[in-house]
Write an enzyme that holds these catalytic residues in place. Structure first.
Site, PDB file in Angstrom:
ATOM      1  N   ARG A  40       0.630  -1.281  -0.409  1.00 38.22           N
ATOM      2  CA  ARG A  40      -0.152  -0.030  -0.280  1.00 38.22           C
ATOM      3  C   ARG A  40       0.770   0.907  -0.016  1.00 38.22           C
ATOM      4  O   ARG A  40      -0.114   2.283  -0.800  1.00 38.22           O
ATOM      5  CB  ARG A  40      -0.931  -0.232   1.133  1.00 38.22           C
ATOM      6  CG  ARG A  40      -1.670   1.118   1.266  1.00 38.22           C
ATOM      7  CD  ARG A  40      -2.940   1.093   2.511  1.00 38.22           C
ATOM      8  NE  ARG A  40      -3.989   2.204   2.201  1.00 38.22           N
ATOM      9  CZ  ARG A  40      -4.099   2.259   3.330  1.00 38.22           C
ATOM     10  NH1 ARG A  40      -3.264   3.173   4.196  1.00 38.22           N
ATOM     11  NH2 ARG A  40      -5.174   3.718   3.280  1.00 38.22           N
ATOM     12  N   ILE A  66      -6.734   8.355  -0.477  1.00 35.55           N
ATOM     13  CA  ILE A  66      -6.957   6.344  -0.695  1.00 35.55           C
ATOM     14  C   ILE A  66      -7.664   5.569   0.662  1.00 35.55           C
ATOM     15  O   ILE A  66      -7.224   6.584   1.919  1.00 35.55           O
ATOM     16  CB  ILE A  66      -5.624   5.417  -0.778  1.00 35.55           C
ATOM     17  CG1 ILE A  66      -5.106   4.000  -0.754  1.00 35.55           C
ATOM     18  CG2 ILE A  66      -5.159   6.514   0.732  1.00 35.55           C
ATOM     19  CD1 ILE A  66      -3.975   3.861  -1.234  1.00 35.55           C
ATOM     20  N   SER A  67      -8.946   5.098   0.001  1.00 33.37           N
ATOM     21  CA  SER A  67      -9.396   4.595   1.167  1.00 33.37           C
ATOM     22  C   SER A  67      -8.999   4.123   1.842  1.00 33.37           C
ATOM     23  O   SER A  67      -7.392   3.461   1.919  1.00 33.37           O
ATOM     24  CB  SER A  67     -10.885   4.210   0.440  1.00 33.37           C
ATOM     25  OG  SER A  67     -11.768   4.133  -0.846  1.00 33.37           O
ATOM     26  N   GLN A  68     -10.156   3.811   3.752  1.00 31.09           N
ATOM     27  CA  GLN A  68      -9.454   3.220   4.304  1.00 31.09           C
ATOM     28  C   GLN A  68      -9.396   1.893   3.790  1.00 31.09           C
ATOM     29  O   GLN A  68      -9.535   1.381   3.776  1.00 31.09           O
ATOM     30  CB  GLN A  68     -10.125   3.469   5.634  1.00 31.09           C
ATOM     31  CG  GLN A  68      -9.080   3.055   7.200  1.00 31.09           C
ATOM     32  CD  GLN A  68     -11.281   2.875   7.871  1.00 31.09           C
ATOM     33  OE1 GLN A  68     -11.317   3.805   8.240  1.00 31.09           O
ATOM     34  NE2 GLN A  68     -11.152   1.959   8.757  1.00 31.09           N
ATOM     35  N   PRO A  69      -8.012   1.053   4.435  1.00 31.61           N
ATOM     36  CA  PRO A  69      -7.734  -0.129   3.836  1.00 31.61           C
ATOM     37  C   PRO A  69      -9.080  -0.550   4.482  1.00 31.61           C
ATOM     38  O   PRO A  69      -9.541  -2.351   3.944  1.00 31.61           O
ATOM     39  CB  PRO A  69      -6.711  -0.894   4.725  1.00 31.61           C
ATOM     40  CG  PRO A  69      -6.067   0.243   5.164  1.00 31.61           C
ATOM     41  CD  PRO A  69      -7.130   1.439   5.195  1.00 31.61           C
TER      42      PRO A  69
END
Ligand code: SAH
Length: 218
Positions: A40, A66-69
């Site tokens: 990531r 970037i979205s949260q995992p």
């Protein structure tokens, strides 16, 4: 600037992240394997290096994130991707979510409305590794009629409503995972299309996304 070396420390940080995702209820082994494999930190600026494997959203420029995992894992798990599925993604952003889908074996068609992000995506580090991932500059509300119908549709921005054109481009029995505005946050919905064009709707928890905006932007 980005760092494209993957160290033992990075591998260890991913393992810890996987543990957190499991504790939060992610069980799909394809999803966990993709997140465990894809670095990531390749998708964020080095200023965020220390946070690259925290379960948080991070800035990627152009006022986007970037979205949260956990969010990536949750949406991908809901999609139930099978190898070879045609998947439309709205909101390419950092390309991280699209890479997770491509890693699982989907044929990914991802759309981004911001020119700057779209051009950055052309230099995507894994473009040779994932030839099953294709980039488009356009308005996600319109979808990609030329490539329709899709087995799956995923929206990675806060949608004001379920875009009718995207419903049209979904196969019968196809699935759309979409966060729809509900006050300040968005309710994650999974929509399954019926033969007669109507659809079933399942509701999940609340999430927080950047807005899905109309039209392209320079
Ligand atoms: N999936 C991305 C998340 C990016 S944030 C990732 O993994 O990093 C959401 C993205 O959606 C932003 O890049 C934003 O520019 C884009 N977006 C918002 N509205 C859109 C629209 N109508 N069509 C296409 N992209 C859109």
């Amino acid at each position: 600037m980005k760092r494209f070396t993957d160290t033992f420390k990075d591998v260890g940080r991913r393992k810890q992240l996987i543990q957190i995702l499991k504790e939060k209820g992610i069980t799909d082994s394809n999803v966990l394997d993709a997140i465990n494999t894809i670095p990531r930190h390749f998708f964020v600026d080095t200023v965020f290096d220390a946070k690259a494997y925290d379960d948080v959203a991070l800035q990627i420029g152009a006022e986007q994130t970037i979205s949260q995992p956990y969010t990536v894992a949750f949406q991908t798990q809901l999609l139930n991707i099978q190898r070879g599925h045609k998947v439309l993604e709205v909101g390419t952003g950092s390309v991280y979510q699209a890479t997770v889908l491509a890693h699982i074996g989907a044929r990914v068609f991802t759309i981004e409305r911001q020119k700057k992000l779209f051009y950055e995506n052309k230099n995507f580090i894994f473009k040779n590794k994932y030839p099953n991932l294709k980039f488009f500059y356009g308005d996600g509300f319109a979808g990609l009629p030329t490539f329709a119908p899709f087995d799956k549709v995923i929206i990675t921005a806060a949608a004001p409503f379920i875009p009718p054109k995207l419903m049209e481009q979904l196969k019968v029995a196809g699935v759309m995972v979409i966060p729809v505005d509900e006050g300040e946050n968005q309710r994650m919905l999974r929509i399954t299309k019926n033969e007669d064009g109507t659809y079933e709707e399942e509701k999940f928890e609340l999430f927080s996304f950047v807005p899905m905006l109309t039209g392209k932007s320079d």
